[in-house]
Design an enzyme around this catalytic site. Structure first.
Site, PDB file in Angstrom:
ATOM      1  N   ASP A 173       0.827  -1.141  -0.098  1.00  0.00           N
ATOM      2  CA  ASP A 173      -0.076  -0.021   0.025  1.00  0.00           C
ATOM      3  C   ASP A 173       0.952   1.214  -0.264  1.00  0.00           C
ATOM      4  O   ASP A 173       2.081   0.981   0.195  1.00  0.00           O
ATOM      5  CB  ASP A 173      -0.747  -0.046   1.311  1.00  0.00           C
ATOM      6  CG  ASP A 173      -2.222   0.571   0.974  1.00  0.00           C
ATOM      7  OD1 ASP A 173      -2.290   1.312  -0.186  1.00  0.00           O
ATOM      8  OD2 ASP A 173      -3.237   0.606   2.024  1.00  0.00           O
ATOM      9  N   ASP A 230     -10.532   3.247  -2.925  1.00  0.00           N
ATOM     10  CA  ASP A 230     -11.384   2.204  -2.448  1.00  0.00           C
ATOM     11  C   ASP A 230     -12.931   2.168  -2.775  1.00  0.00           C
ATOM     12  O   ASP A 230     -13.485   3.022  -2.842  1.00  0.00           O
ATOM     13  CB  ASP A 230     -11.150   2.316  -0.840  1.00  0.00           C
ATOM     14  CG  ASP A 230      -9.698   2.237  -0.327  1.00  0.00           C
ATOM     15  OD1 ASP A 230      -8.997   2.038  -1.074  1.00  0.00           O
ATOM     16  OD2 ASP A 230      -9.659   2.303   0.896  1.00  0.00           O
TER      17      ASP A 230
END
Ligand code: GAL
Length: 573
Positions: A173, A230
């Site tokens: 990430d 997301d």
């Protein structure tokens, strides 16, 4: 759950600082392109590690950071018992939340002692004992998004310990990565090298909120990269994510989606599945159909321990999964888009093609696919892949009738044999610097954008570009906020332009023009105009861009109209 999701969404958005904007549909030309032409296996390992889109389960969408070893073991059991593993879902990925708040005295990552008392090797062993593969989450910043220890400055140690634990897949990430002082290209190359040094074949998944890994070359190092922010368990979010991969939300419309950057070994990732977390079966099916036609990684994100039979049937539907896993690896692309009605085409390895007809609108409607749009003609065999039944032969077209909102049909068309043409790649000269001398950026397709798309050779309102009383024939007309990336491919030496607010803008707000090397994570600012006011004279830009692969043009302000007048790069042979 929704509250958690919204909070996390806000955290991520504040980091990324903007979400992709909304734009009209893409249109592109279509002709044959083989997997090899699409640049399969750019990292050398790609073909081996992810010849087809990775499939598995990831803890984030179901549990956020609330994971522990009991839950994960139960999920591993459920993956086997439900038939998910045998349907192809092999990776079980532990997302953020597995680590202790601090590294141990030797600087090693350790499991959260309360959540994973048996440690991370033990959970990996359990996952492997079930015939599954072990995936784990880390972050290239100094902290993860949940503010647990990130891998920055611990790159080799962390990759080595993962290998020791038997990890097969790493989701890396990007929270806090903008403080690393490294470009994304550099960061992910470091991880790939560290992984290679461990000697263990490990899939690397780039998680960067969709900031253009396809543009700067994610495939050199990774097997998949996010194309979106997301995803959340509602259909607007599902469609938004799909559009990052299949539309022009984040790339020039001329590309008709990101398909040309994907292929065997490296995949566009519009984020993990929300199948089972949506309200209705029809929504779960529409979502799954889209991910399958887009050759997206299929990482389930529902609580498999209590999945309904309806959801299980969606996730394990064999003929639908086969479309996703087709070895030809073509990402399905839009051949029709009326706003509400969409048709996607995905030519398959057996000479047939998969076609998705989807009604996103509120009105019940019929959708027709003309064979000529999908490279076929005459009478063609049609099979319904969800129902797993033949629908007979149809001449020239097929119509799906009375589709309600989210209603769709996924069909396979043709009898096989000769391969059906795939979409043509946009040629290099349309979006890269391929010649010596001057190239105006307004003559190129941008390769990534966020928010308002620029207008070529006009101001944002389609009038002539004018700054401080001077007009310009060439340039990019923008409305803030806008960010766009151009692939100058290390060939250009200088970037020149005149920047300023457009003379048509009479407001009080200021606008600021900045140029960065690659995406914003690198934080390598090559130019900063400072805040500019309406009516002020343009500022000349003349900067060295040698070795810059991707140039990021950023225009900040509140609804301000401004221009990158005469924006051009100069290349030498
Ligand atoms: C986000 C990422 C999510 C999830 C989360 C964990 O940045 O996009 O998929 O991994 O962090 O904190």
């Amino acid at each position: 759950m929704r509250f958690i999701a919204v909070v996390l969404f806000l955290i991520n958005v504040s980091i990324v600082n903007a979400m992709p904007g909304f734009f009209s549909r893409a249109e592109g030309d279509n002709s044959v392109q083989s997997a090899a032409e699409r640049g399969a296996g750019g990292n050398g390992l790609g073909d081996m590690l992810a010849p087809t889109p990775p499939m598995g389960w990831n803890s984030w969408n179901a549990f956020a950071a609330d994971i522990d070893e009991q839950k994960i073991r139960q999920i591993a059991d459920a993956m086997v018992d439900s038939g998910m593993r045998d349907a192809g879902y092999t990776y079980l990925v532990l997302d953020d939340g597995w680590m202790a708040k601090k590294r141990d005295a030797d600087g090693n990552l350790v499991a959260d002692p309360n959540k994973f008392p048996s440690g991370m090797k033990a959970i990996g062993d359990y996952i492997h004992s079930k015939g599954l593969k072990y995936g784990i989450y880390e972050d290239r910043g100094h902290l993860t998004c949940q503010q647990l220890p990130g891998s920055f400055k611990h790159e080799q140690a962390d990759m080595s310990i993962f290998a020791l634990w038997g990890v097969d897949y790493i989701k890396m990430d990007s929270c806090f990565a903008e403080n690393n002082g490294r470009l994304s290209t550099e960061d992910y190359a470091i991880y790939r090298n560290c992984i290679t040094k461990t000697g263990r074949p490990i899939v690397l998944s780039i998680s960067d909120f969709g900031n253009g890994a396809w543009a700067w070359g994610g495939k050199e190092t990774a097997q998949l990269w996010r194309t979106s922010g997301d995803i959340y368990p509602w259909m607007d979010s599902v469609y938004h994510s799909a559009e990052t991969s299949a539309g022009d939300r984040c790339i020039h419309p001329g590309f008709n989606g990101l398909g040309q950057f994907a292929g065997p070994g490296h995949w566009n990732d519009p984020d993990m599945l929300q199948v089972g977390n949506l309200k209705k079966d029809i929504e779960n099916r529409a979502h799954f159909s889209l991910w399958c036609i887009l050759a997206a990684p299929l990482m389930a994100g529902n609580d498999l321990r209590e999945m309904s039979e309806e959801t299980r049937k969606v996730l394990t539907s064999p003929e639908v999964i086969k479309v996703n896993q087709d070895p030809r690896g073509i990402q399905g692309y839009k051949v029709y888009d009326s706003g509400d009605h969409e048709v996607y085409n995905k030519p398959l390895n057996d000479g047939t093609t998969a076609v998705l007809l989807l009604n996103k609108g509120r009105e019940i409607g019929d959708i027709t696919v003309m064979w000529e749009r999908i490279g076929l003609a005459g009478r063609q065999k049609v099979r319904d892949l969800w129902a797993r039944e033949d629908l007979g032969y149809h001449a020239d077209s097929y119509t799906a009738k009375n589709l309600p909102r989210h209603g769709h049909v996924l069909i396979k068309v043709g009898s096989g044999g000769r391969l059906i043409a795939g979409p043509a790649a946009v040629p290099a000269e349309k979006y890269m610097i391929t010649k010596a001398g001057e190239t105006f950026l307004s003559d190129l397709y941008y390769i990534w954008k966020n928010s308002n798309a620029p207008v070529s050779d006009k101001n944002y309102n389609n009038d002539p570009i004018a700054i401080g009383g001077r007009t310009y024939k060439k340039g990019l007309g923008c409305k803030s906020n806008s960010r766009m990336m151009y692939k100058i491919n290390g060939r250009a030496r200088r970037f020149r332009a005149v920047v300023g607010l457009d003379d048509s803008y009479g407001g009080e707000e200021t606008g600021r023009f900045r140029i960065l090397n690659e995406d914003f994570f690198g934080n390598k600012v090559l130019f900063d105009s400072g805040r500019m006011k309406a009516g002020s004279a343009g500022k000349g830009v003349d900067i060295d861009v040698s070795d810059v692969k991707c140039l990021l043009l950023v225009f900040e302000g509140k609804n301000v109209v401004g221009n990158w007048a005469d924006a051009r790069v100069i290349a030498v042979d």
